[in-house]
Design an enzyme around this catalytic site. Structure first.
Site, short mmCIF file in Angstrom:
data_model
loop_
_atom_site.label_atom_id
_atom_site.label_comp_id
_atom_site.label_asym_id
_atom_site.label_seq_id
_atom_site.Cartn_x
_atom_site.Cartn_y
_atom_site.Cartn_z
N TRP A 29 0.75 -1.04 0.22
CA TRP A 29 0.02 -0.13 -0.03
C TRP A 29 0.80 1.54 -0.05
CZ3 TRP A 29 -0.35 -3.98 3.62
CH2 TRP A 29 0.19 -3.84 4.73
N GLU A 42 -5.21 1.37 6.12
CA GLU A 42 -5.24 1.81 7.47
C GLU A 42 -6.28 1.15 8.11
OE1 GLU A 42 -3.00 3.35 8.84
OE2 GLU A 42 -1.91 4.23 7.29
N LEU A 85 -10.27 -11.57 9.71
CA LEU A 85 -9.58 -10.32 10.15
C LEU A 85 -9.96 -9.76 11.39
CD1 LEU A 85 -8.73 -7.64 7.27
CD2 LEU A 85 -7.16 -8.92 8.89
N TYR A 87 -12.84 -7.89 14.10
CA TYR A 87 -13.50 -6.47 14.15
C TYR A 87 -14.36 -5.99 13.00
CZ TYR A 87 -10.73 -5.51 18.60
OH TYR A 87 -10.31 -5.21 19.54
N TYR A 125 -7.08 8.82 14.31
CA TYR A 125 -5.79 8.38 13.81
C TYR A 125 -5.86 8.32 12.32
CZ TYR A 125 -2.83 5.05 11.73
OH TYR A 125 -1.66 4.55 10.78
N ASP A 143 -1.08 6.74 16.62
CA ASP A 143 -1.57 5.32 16.84
C ASP A 143 -0.60 4.66 17.85
OD1 ASP A 143 1.00 5.23 15.45
OD2 ASP A 143 0.50 3.35 14.47
#
Length: 372
Positions: A29, A42, A85, A87, A125, A143
DNA sequence: CAGACGTGGAG
DNA sequence: TCTCCAAGTCT
């Protein structure tokens, strides 16, 4: 905490960026500054390590090359892309934000922190990261790495677990961040925080900025950052129902809010809801629990089942704040099951491959499969 | 604000 | 097995 002179700030910027130019990581990225690429990476990297994200990021860009593709993606495909992954609200917010950009903003990205904060799933963030990396706005991206790095460099002893502390760090970093390369600066801090200045097993002596590292100079790296620890996961016993019909299993669809929202699992019944019916829950026997479970499944779901358990049917799964202890139960029944009052469906093993399933369901499934 | 919200790796 | 950590956000 200590303070830096203008000269020291300039020397730090120069040293840090020279190191980043030479030793900064080559990540997928980072090949351009496309806001879509920066944004997706992000979000994936929130509370998740770089090595874990790598294959997910590559596949995500293959499946959804543009923000428009993401906005129009089917729910099932989106969740499959995020499967494992964790969350998962991150994925749902990602698509929400994509639709905000495509539908409400004519496909145009907000280019400032203030504008970015209006998008779903983007907090202080991530807004700082995108604004600085993709649009060159000289703002900090604070972060966990930035907290740790600057806490040590300046011996800042404010508790980073308190939301209020963010403002202090943002103010400090704002005076140090270079106006011409804010994105590189923020990314360099993150690389520093994940190499020489890690939380454990740091190597401050060989850090490119060791001369600026007050905690290192004082030999007190272990005291920074200050962070209060979180309570351990609460143990919650469940019964998990394995209701099989040929190559199909009865799965329940979880509510649209809360833990593992909208995901499919074997029907799970919290044992506490059964104990509530007893006068002396402390002395409950296994047999009593099974009787109560049978009654509850009949009352709540209209399912008349004969439930049996066998040794070796315990499955555990730990989340950030909960530890599930699941006792798997086998079910038998007469005739046809009426699903009118049950929030779920029969799913085939082929469906298991197609759908995104949470880790805890995969654990239960592997256990059932291995025992036949 | 404190707690919810996943998963995998390291020691 | 357990604890802590990993590019946080939302309520």
């Amino acid at each position: 905490m200590i303070h830096w002179s203008t000269e020291k700030i300039e020397a730090f910027q120069q040293t840090l960026l020279a190191w980043y130019d030479k030793d900064g990581r080559d990540l997928p990225w980072r090949r351009d500054h496309d806001p879509y690429h920066v944004w997706v990476s992000e979000i994936m990297l929130q509370q998740t390590q770089v090595n874990t994200v790598m294959p997910y990021y590559t596949r995500f860009m293959d499946w959804f090359p543009t923000v428009n593709d993401l906005a129009n993606a089917p729910e099932e495909k989106l969740m499959k892309a995020w499967e494992g992954l964790g969350y998962y609200s991150r994925a749902r917010n990602l698509q929400k934000a994509a639709r905000q950009i495509v539908d409400d903003n004519h496909g145009q990205w907000p280019t400032t922190v203030a504008g970015l904060l209006d998008l779903a799933g983007i907090g202080p963030y991530t807004a700082g990261a995108i604004a600085s990396i993709a649009f060159g706005e000289p703002v900090p991206a604070v972060d966990g790495n930035a907290f740790r790095v600057f806490a040590r460099l300046l011996e800042i002893d404010a508790d980073i677990s308190k939301p209020q502390t963010r403002q202090l760090f943002e103010q400090v970093i704002s005076t140090i961040i270079p106006a011409d390369r804010p994105g590189d600066f923020n990314q360099a801090i993150m690389d520093l925080g994940s190499s020489y200045m890690t939380a454990k097993n740091w190597d401050s002596a060989n850090s490119p900025v060791s001369a600026f590292d007050q905690a290192f100079l004082d030999g007190v790296e272990d005291q920074y950052p200050v962070k209060t620890k979180k309570p351990r996961p609460k143990r919650i016993p469940y019964f998990g129902l394995v209701i099989q019909d040929g190559d199909r299993y009865l799965l329940e669809k979880r509510p649209s809010t809360g833990l593992l929202a909208n995901f499919w699992t074997f029907p799970l019944i919290k044992q506490e809801t059964l104990l509530a019916r007893l006068d002396e829950p402390e002395t409950v026997t296994e047999e009593q629990l099974v009787t109560l479970l049978t009654q509850k499944v009949a009352e709540d779901y209209g399912l008349n089942l004969k439930l049996t358990t066998r040794p070796g049917k315990q499955v555990t799964h730990t989340f950030t704040h909960q530890k599930w202890l699941i006792t798997l139960m086998d079910a038998e029944w007469q005739g046809t099951l009426d699903l009118s009052y049950f929030p779920g469906e029969w799913l085939s093993t082929a469906d298991f491959e197609r759908l995104a399933l949470p880790k805890v369901q995969d654990k239960m499934w592997q256990r059932v499969k291995s025992e036949g």
